[in-house]
Enzyme design. Sequence first.
Site, PDB file in Angstrom:
ATOM      1  N   GLU A  95       0.997  -1.195   0.024  1.00  0.00           N
ATOM      2  CA  GLU A  95      -0.042  -0.078  -0.041  1.00  0.00           C
ATOM      3  C   GLU A  95       1.000   1.368  -0.170  1.00  0.00           C
ATOM      4  O   GLU A  95       0.279   2.386  -0.460  1.00  0.00           O
ATOM      5  CB  GLU A  95      -0.980  -0.070   1.293  1.00  0.00           C
ATOM      6  CG  GLU A  95      -2.164  -1.047   1.082  1.00  0.00           C
ATOM      7  CD  GLU A  95      -1.708  -2.474   1.629  1.00  0.00           C
ATOM      8  OE1 GLU A  95      -0.612  -2.338   1.779  1.00  0.00           O
ATOM      9  OE2 GLU A  95      -2.623  -3.206   1.639  1.00  0.00           O
ATOM     10  N   MET A 108      24.039   9.239   2.895  1.00  0.00           N
ATOM     11  CA  MET A 108      23.772  10.337   3.360  1.00  0.00           C
ATOM     12  C   MET A 108      24.051  10.159   5.061  1.00  0.00           C
ATOM     13  O   MET A 108      24.815  11.197   5.545  1.00  0.00           O
ATOM     14  CB  MET A 108      22.452  10.735   3.172  1.00  0.00           C
ATOM     15  CG  MET A 108      22.303  12.277   3.858  1.00  0.00           C
ATOM     16  SD  MET A 108      23.244  13.752   3.024  1.00  0.00           S
ATOM     17  CE  MET A 108      22.614  14.108   1.697  1.00  0.00           C
ATOM     18  N   LYS A 123     -17.429  -0.798   5.723  1.00  0.00           N
ATOM     19  CA  LYS A 123     -18.000  -1.852   4.401  1.00  0.00           C
ATOM     20  C   LYS A 123     -19.371  -1.769   4.382  1.00  0.00           C
ATOM     21  O   LYS A 123     -19.990  -1.762   3.283  1.00  0.00           O
ATOM     22  CB  LYS A 123     -17.657  -3.097   4.991  1.00  0.00           C
ATOM     23  CG  LYS A 123     -17.676  -4.322   4.083  1.00  0.00           C
ATOM     24  CD  LYS A 123     -17.058  -5.519   4.323  1.00  0.00           C
ATOM     25  CE  LYS A 123     -17.217  -6.491   2.986  1.00  0.00           C
ATOM     26  NZ  LYS A 123     -16.537  -7.774   3.315  1.00  0.00           N
ATOM     27  N   PHE A 127     -12.200  -7.205  13.628  1.00  0.00           N
ATOM     28  CA  PHE A 127     -10.820  -7.436  12.613  1.00  0.00           C
ATOM     29  C   PHE A 127     -10.398  -6.417  11.715  1.00  0.00           C
ATOM     30  O   PHE A 127     -11.209  -6.042  11.085  1.00  0.00           O
ATOM     31  CB  PHE A 127     -11.274  -8.876  12.158  1.00  0.00           C
ATOM     32  CG  PHE A 127     -10.060  -9.292  10.985  1.00  0.00           C
ATOM     33  CD1 PHE A 127      -9.047  -9.782  11.773  1.00  0.00           C
ATOM     34  CD2 PHE A 127     -10.350  -9.457   9.590  1.00  0.00           C
ATOM     35  CE1 PHE A 127      -7.848 -10.090  10.986  1.00  0.00           C
ATOM     36  CE2 PHE A 127      -9.315  -9.870   8.823  1.00  0.00           C
ATOM     37  CZ  PHE A 127      -8.267 -10.270   9.335  1.00  0.00           C
ATOM     38  N   GLN A 128      -9.006  -6.104  11.878  1.00  0.00           N
ATOM     39  CA  GLN A 128      -8.481  -5.180  10.825  1.00  0.00           C
ATOM     40  C   GLN A 128      -9.335  -3.736  11.294  1.00  0.00           C
ATOM     41  O   GLN A 128      -9.424  -2.892  10.122  1.00  0.00           O
ATOM     42  CB  GLN A 128      -8.682  -5.398   9.413  1.00  0.00           C
ATOM     43  CG  GLN A 128      -7.871  -6.825   9.271  1.00  0.00           C
ATOM     44  CD  GLN A 128      -7.552  -7.227   7.650  1.00  0.00           C
ATOM     45  OE1 GLN A 128      -8.642  -6.854   6.748  1.00  0.00           O
ATOM     46  NE2 GLN A 128      -6.721  -7.735   7.320  1.00  0.00           N
TER      47      GLN A 128
HETATM   48  C1  LIG Z   1      12.014   5.632   5.483  1.00  0.00           C
HETATM   49  C2  LIG Z   1      13.267   6.460   5.628  1.00  0.00           C
HETATM   50  N1  LIG Z   1      14.190   5.720   6.801  1.00  0.00           N
HETATM   51  C3  LIG Z   1      15.329   6.387   7.137  1.00  0.00           C
HETATM   52  C4  LIG Z   1      15.622   7.711   6.461  1.00  0.00           C
HETATM   53  C5  LIG Z   1      16.987   8.192   7.102  1.00  0.00           C
HETATM   54  N2  LIG Z   1      17.935   8.401   5.703  1.00  0.00           N
HETATM   55  C6  LIG Z   1      17.979   9.486   4.811  1.00  0.00           C
HETATM   56  S1  LIG Z   1      19.094   9.204   3.696  1.00  0.00           S
HETATM   57  C7  LIG Z   1      19.497   7.757   4.222  1.00  0.00           C
HETATM   58  C8  LIG Z   1      20.449   6.864   3.494  1.00  0.00           C
HETATM   59  C9  LIG Z   1      20.055   6.391   2.072  1.00  0.00           C
HETATM   60  O1  LIG Z   1      20.730   5.470   1.626  1.00  0.00           O
HETATM   61  P1  LIG Z   1      20.922   5.260   0.253  1.00  0.00           P
HETATM   62  O2  LIG Z   1      19.482   4.840  -0.251  1.00  0.00           O
HETATM   63  O3  LIG Z   1      21.784   4.177  -0.103  1.00  0.00           O
HETATM   64  O4  LIG Z   1      21.227   6.575  -0.645  1.00  0.00           O
HETATM   65  P2  LIG Z   1      22.598   7.392  -0.607  1.00  0.00           P
HETATM   66  O5  LIG Z   1      22.653   8.473   0.403  1.00  0.00           O
HETATM   67  O6  LIG Z   1      23.828   6.448  -0.683  1.00  0.00           O
HETATM   68  O7  LIG Z   1      22.647   7.959  -1.915  1.00  0.00           O
HETATM   69  C10 LIG Z   1      18.621   7.471   5.377  1.00  0.00           C
HETATM   70  C11 LIG Z   1      18.646   6.167   6.037  1.00  0.00           C
HETATM   71  C12 LIG Z   1      14.742   8.069   5.476  1.00  0.00           C
HETATM   72  N3  LIG Z   1      14.929   9.252   4.910  1.00  0.00           N
HETATM   73  N4  LIG Z   1      13.743   7.440   5.187  1.00  0.00           N
END
Ligand SMILES: Cc1ncc(C[n+]2csc(CCOP(=O)(O)OP(=O)(O)O)c2C)c(N)n1
Length: 576
Positions: free
Chosen positions: A50, A479, A162, A112-113
């Site tokens: 979803e 990052m 529903k 449920f749900q």
């Molecule tokens: C759902 C979610 N969980 C955690 C984060 C925190 N976060 C921001 S950037 C990042 C790393 C992303 O890594 P990647 O997809 O390998 O991209 P890169 O920075 O290496 O280009 C994280 C964990 C987020 N933005 N979204």
Amino acid sequence: MEISGAEVVIQALKDAGVEYVFGYPGGAVLHIYDALFRQDAVRHILVRHEQGATHAADGYARATGKAGVALVTSGPGATNAVTGIATAYMDSIPMVVLTGQVPTPVIGSDAFQEVDTVGITRPCVKHNFLVKDVRDLAETIHKAFYIATTGRPGPVVVDIPKDVTDPSVKIPYEHGKKVKMRSYNPVGKGHLGQIKKAVELMLQAERPVVYTGGGVILGDACEELRALVAETGFPITSTLMGLGAYPGTDERFLGMLGMHGTYEANMAMHETDVLLAIGARFDDRVTGKIAHFCPNARIVHIDVDPSSISKNVRVDIPIVGQVKSVLKDMLKVVKEHAERPGQAALEKWWRQIDTWRGMQCLRYEPSDKVIKPQFAVETLYKVTNGELYLTSDVGQHQMWAAQYYKFANPRRWINSGGLGTMGFGLPAAMGVKLAHPDAEVVCISSEASILMCIQELATCKHFGLPIKIVLLNNGYMGMVRQWQEFFYESRYAHSYVDALPDFVKVSESFGHIGMRVDKPDQLESAMREAFAMKDRLVLLDVVVDPSENVYPMIEAGKGHHEMYLSPHLSAERELA
Ligand SMILES: Cc1ncc(C[n+]2csc(CCOP(=O)(O)OP(=O)(O)O)c2C)c(N)n1
């Protein structure tokens, strides 16, 4: 003619001109699914999670300006959709999300749900409804589309128990007439007196800057913006969300501002004396430390949402109204002014900006051994001639795409700016590809983000969506690793993405093409080969330098003038 609640849902979607519903079935929405099955005007796109449904609807909305629509079941269906709803909310994206709910007699009994969808989504929707009576259903859905798409756009949830869609209960259907709501009156034109005051200030400015955000794109005001910049000759910068509203290659464009903005954009922000903020919300990634934000500027702020005015930064001349109409009026007033007292100073200001530009802050150390991620984005730009819809996940790759891909037009750069949702890119690309089947649609991602909604590769196969995925694979949550390097003495706590799958095989196992490239001199030909496969989804796993960082960077809580530059630029500066 009398129809059931389930049929009302479909009819109301048809009335709203809906082409696609992104959804996933379950008990509470089975009546609606049955009604969907018995018609072919509204096409259902079965996603595999979803979250994917909401991001796909969101991508469709960002690429078209129309409301995206998602349909999910109660309980876990609704909770899985929340991330996508919050993502759309933070970026003001028009979306209608229909959620199934347990039957009205059992609401509150932990059936449920059952979850309190209205309660859970309340802080991340523009509005939400629980429909308790089938006679209110049509009007509620009409209202949902009206609210989602007018004023400052946003997601609206309609929670439908529903029994409200029971096929045995028939009611007359009233076609979508004009919706009127006493308590909701989106603004129209801006106040002419305020516009005149703003123009007086702007034309006296010695160091003006135009700072634009996603509101210019959402408000369909790009033409007006371009005309205003042409008329005034002012420098212009944009937030991450506003990229493409003004052509990225134009000489008046200073690039993106903020945490990973360009040196010239951020320095201009720091030194400006009159800031014209248009459809931008002064978020913390843009302002840095508020106390240091534009210390010498008087600020004009144009926004459709009165609650945005002076929310984070106090402004001097607020103009509340639809950006398009305000800019039209503003341009008229500017043209009526023969006197431009700031003109001479403006030339000097441009010379100063050109000195900052001379720094070439986006220069990086090239390599013939390892693919630099910046080079990968530059190559993508070259291979696609700057013409594509580019969705992104979240992290360094997102910032490099924003910095190095020069968007010429609005609605082409599709990313989660406000919530920063990893997993957004692939499902968003599905929505974009359905909206623009003949356009090149690329998802730029990285190995951690792509795994968050990788299941949508099955949806792409099912519906034959030939998206291209460019994975800047650095083996790290890049990052996070960058912040750990800068602020935690290189203690890389859990940011190394171990046990990665073979992405070529992953793509192949879903029935697509997978390719890998790790040599700089092979990158362009690999990309050209991938793009030549017009009717296939290709995942191109680009192995990039794992140690590269995004520069310039403003540390959280610092001012615009306190940027880090890349080490080799800093070294050059010291030598000079
Ligand atoms: C759902 C979610 N969980 C955690 C984060 C925190 N976060 C921001 S950037 C990042 C790393 C992303 O890594 P990647 O997809 O390998 O991209 P890169 O920075 O290496 O280009 C994280 C964990 C987020 N933005 N979204």
